[in-house]
Design a protein around this motif. Structure first.
Motif, PDB file in Angstrom:
ATOM      1  N   ARG A  78      12.007   9.816 110.384  1.00  0.00           N
ATOM      2  CA  ARG A  78      13.065  10.691 110.910  1.00  0.00           C
ATOM      3  C   ARG A  78      13.691  10.086 112.165  1.00  0.00           C
ATOM      4  NH1 ARG A  78       8.852  14.478 109.554  1.00  0.00           N
ATOM      5  NH2 ARG A  78       9.430  15.604 107.631  1.00  0.00           N
TER       6      ARG A  78
ATOM      7  N   VAL B 183      17.704   9.335 112.260  1.00  0.00           N
ATOM      8  CA  VAL B 183      18.557  10.004 113.246  1.00  0.00           C
ATOM      9  C   VAL B 183      19.180   8.987 114.200  1.00  0.00           C
ATOM     10  CG1 VAL B 183      18.591  11.651 115.165  1.00  0.00           C
ATOM     11  CG2 VAL B 183      17.320  12.191 113.070  1.00  0.00           C
TER      12      VAL B 183
ATOM     13  N   HIS C 147      13.600  12.168 117.734  1.00  0.00           N
ATOM     14  CA  HIS C 147      14.715  12.745 116.998  1.00  0.00           C
ATOM     15  C   HIS C 147      14.859  14.251 117.147  1.00  0.00           C
ATOM     16  CE1 HIS C 147      11.334  13.652 114.319  1.00  0.00           C
ATOM     17  NE2 HIS C 147      12.097  14.599 113.809  1.00  0.00           N
TER      18      HIS C 147
ATOM     19  N   LEU D 213      18.565  16.826 116.254  1.00  0.00           N
ATOM     20  CA  LEU D 213      18.834  17.277 114.892  1.00  0.00           C
ATOM     21  C   LEU D 213      20.074  18.154 114.818  1.00  0.00           C
ATOM     22  CD1 LEU D 213      15.234  18.070 113.593  1.00  0.00           C
ATOM     23  CD2 LEU D 213      16.715  16.170 112.927  1.00  0.00           C
ATOM     24  N   THR D 214      20.384  18.874 115.895  1.00  0.00           N
ATOM     25  CA  THR D 214      21.571  19.732 115.887  1.00  0.00           C
ATOM     26  C   THR D 214      22.862  18.931 115.836  1.00  0.00           C
ATOM     27  OG1 THR D 214      21.540  19.819 118.311  1.00  0.00           O
ATOM     28  CG2 THR D 214      20.404  21.584 117.118  1.00  0.00           C
TER      29      THR D 214
ATOM     30  N   LEU E  71      23.361  16.593 113.693  1.00  0.00           N
ATOM     31  CA  LEU E  71      23.539  16.208 112.299  1.00  0.00           C
ATOM     32  C   LEU E  71      24.030  17.407 111.499  1.00  0.00           C
ATOM     33  CD1 LEU E  71      21.842  13.813 113.325  1.00  0.00           C
ATOM     34  CD2 LEU E  71      20.556  13.919 111.180  1.00  0.00           C
TER      35      LEU E  71
ATOM     36  N   GLU F  29      24.276  19.789 108.040  1.00  0.00           N
ATOM     37  CA  GLU F  29      23.238  20.247 107.123  1.00  0.00           C
ATOM     38  C   GLU F  29      23.026  19.233 106.001  1.00  0.00           C
ATOM     39  OE1 GLU F  29      22.154  24.096 104.244  1.00  0.00           O
ATOM     40  OE2 GLU F  29      24.030  24.035 105.387  1.00  0.00           O
TER      41      GLU F  29
ATOM     42  N   GLN G 236      23.441  16.009 106.168  1.00  0.00           N
ATOM     43  CA  GLN G 236      22.715  14.861 106.711  1.00  0.00           C
ATOM     44  C   GLN G 236      21.243  15.176 106.895  1.00  0.00           C
ATOM     45  OE1 GLN G 236      25.179  14.280 110.188  1.00  0.00           O
ATOM     46  NE2 GLN G 236      26.206  12.497 109.284  1.00  0.00           N
ATOM     47  N   ARG G 237      20.925  16.387 107.342  1.00  0.00           N
ATOM     48  CA  ARG G 237      19.519  16.759 107.504  1.00  0.00           C
ATOM     49  C   ARG G 237      18.799  16.817 106.158  1.00  0.00           C
ATOM     50  NH1 ARG G 237      21.893  20.281 111.378  1.00  0.00           N
ATOM     51  NH2 ARG G 237      21.723  22.075 109.958  1.00  0.00           N
ATOM     52  N   ASN G 238      19.496  17.343 105.148  1.00  0.00           N
ATOM     53  CA  ASN G 238      18.890  17.377 103.817  1.00  0.00           C
ATOM     54  C   ASN G 238      18.664  15.968 103.278  1.00  0.00           C
ATOM     55  OD1 ASN G 238      18.878  20.174 103.824  1.00  0.00           O
ATOM     56  ND2 ASN G 238      20.830  20.352 102.745  1.00  0.00           N
TER      57      ASN G 238
ATOM     58  N   MET H  88      18.209  13.349 105.054  1.00  0.00           N
ATOM     59  CA  MET H  88      17.119  12.754 105.834  1.00  0.00           C
ATOM     60  C   MET H  88      15.766  13.092 105.228  1.00  0.00           C
ATOM     61  SD  MET H  88      16.049  13.464 109.822  1.00  0.00           S
ATOM     62  CE  MET H  88      15.623  15.173 109.480  1.00  0.00           C
ATOM     63  N   GLU H  89      15.549  14.374 104.894  1.00  0.00           N
ATOM     64  CA  GLU H  89      14.247  14.767 104.357  1.00  0.00           C
ATOM     65  C   GLU H  89      13.969  14.097 103.018  1.00  0.00           C
ATOM     66  OE1 GLU H  89      11.892  16.205 105.960  1.00  0.00           O
ATOM     67  OE2 GLU H  89      13.207  16.410 107.705  1.00  0.00           O
TER      68      GLU H  89
END
Length: 273
Positions: A56, A60, A225, A229-230, A232, A234, A236-238, A240-241
Motif C-alpha cells: 500500500r 500510494v 500511506h 488515502l483521502t 485517492l 474510491e 484508486q483505493r479499490n 490498490m486493494e
C-alpha cells in the motif's frame, strides 16, 4: 531472474508502449515518468513488497508522485528566457570510472552511454552522488541524514574546484548560470532529492516517505500511506486493494509470466487510474 515476458507482436493500443513523444515542460516529463513508475510496480512480480502495508505504501507513493507532477508542483522551472522548456543529454553513469584519460591526465573520451537520455536540465544541476562512492539509500549508520553529513564536506571541496575552473573559462558567462552555482542551489533547496527519487525506482520509496511526502502534503507522523488515502479516489483505493492481494500472491509464484501486448495493456489499465 526474469519472471516477466511481454510479447508485442500484435499491435497494442493505448498505454503499454514506452513514451515516444516530446514534452512541452518538465512537468509533463515527470508525469510520464510517474506513469512508468506505476507500470513497473504493476508488472514486477517477486521481491517487490514485504507485506500488505508495504504494498500500500508503494502504491500510494506512486499515485501521489503522479498527482504533484500533473499539478506542476514536482519540478523546478526548466525554462530559458524565451519561456521554452530546457532539456539536456543526461547520463546516469557519468562518473570517474567511465572517463578515459591520456598519460598527461587529459580527458580523451567518455564510455558507457547506454544509460543516457534527454532529461530536464535540473538533472544536470544535481551534485554527483559518487563523490562519496556510496548511494544515499545504502548508507549506514544514520540513513540519509548521515549520508548528507558525510557527503557535504566533499561536495564543498568539489564545488570549490569547479569554481576555480569556471573562473579560468572567460566565456562561461555566455552559457548561463555557472554549474557550481546551480549545484549549490540544487543542494540547498533539496531539488536533487526529487530528481534522485524520480530517476531511481529502487530508491523512490525511501526518498518519498522519508523526505518528500511531507514537503508536498504536510505532517505524516508515521511516514506511511494511511493519512494520504483521502487523496485517492474510491476507484484508486479499490484498485490498490486488488493490486495488494495480487502482489502478495505473485511473490510466492515461481512461474514465468508471458504476456501478449493486449493482455499487458488490459492488466496495466486496471491500475493506471
Amino acid at each position: 531472474m526474469i519472471d516477466l515476458i511481454i510479447h508485442t507482436d500484435a499491435p497494442a493500443e493505448g498505454i503499454l508502449p514506452l513514451p515516444n513523444t516530446t514534452y512541452s515542460s518538465s512537468d509533463a516529463w515527470f508525469t510520464a515518468l510517474a506513469d512508468m513508475h506505476k507500470a513497473q510496480f504493476a508488472f514486477q512480480r517477486r521481491d517487490l513488497v514485504e507485506d500488505a502495508d508495504d504494498a500500500r505504501d508503494k502504491y500510494v507513493a506512486r499515485q501521489l508522485f503522479r498527482q504533484v507532477a500533473a499539478e506542476g508542483r514536482y519540478s523546478p522551472s526548466d525554462k530559458d528566457d524565451s519561456d521554452q522548456p530546457r532539456f539536456a543529454l543526461y547520463s546516469e553513469d557519468l562518473r570517474p570510472a567511465n572517463i578515459l584519460l591520456d598519460k598527461d591526465d587529459n580527458i580523451i573520451g567518455v564510455i558507457d552511454w547506454e544509460f543516457a537520455y534527454a532529461a530536464p536540465l535540473s538533472f544536470s544541476s544535481c551534485p554527483p552522488w559518487w563523490l562519496l562512492m556510496e548511494e544515499p539509500e545504502s548508507w549506514s549508520p544514520g540513513g540519509l541524514a548521515g549520508w548528507q553529513e558525510t557527503y557535504e564536506p566533499r561536495l564543498q571541496l568539489f564545488l570549490s574546484a569547479l569554481e576555480g575552473v569556471e573562473k579560468d573559462q572567460t566565456s562561461h558567462s555566455s552559457v548561463g548560470e555557472p554549474l557550481s552555482r546551480r549545484m549549490r542551489t540544487s543542494w540547498t533547496t533539496k531539488c536533487w532529492m526529487r530528481n534522485y527519487a524520480a530517476r531511481r525506482s529502487w530508491a523512490f520509496d525511501f526518498m518519498w516517505w522519508k523526505h518528500l511526502d511531507e514537503a508536498f502534503f504536510g505532517p505524516n507522523e508515521d511516514q506511511d500511506h494511511k493519512p494520504r488515502l483521502t487523496r485517492l479516489s474510491e476507484a484508486q483505493r479499490n484498485a490498490m486493494e486488488a493490486l495488494v492481494q495480487e502482489k502478495l500472491k505473485e511473490d510466492q509464484d515461481t512461474e514465468i509470466t508471458v504476456w501478449t501486448g493486449k493482455e499487458a495493456v488490459s492488466h496495466l489499465a486496471k491500475y493506471l487510474l
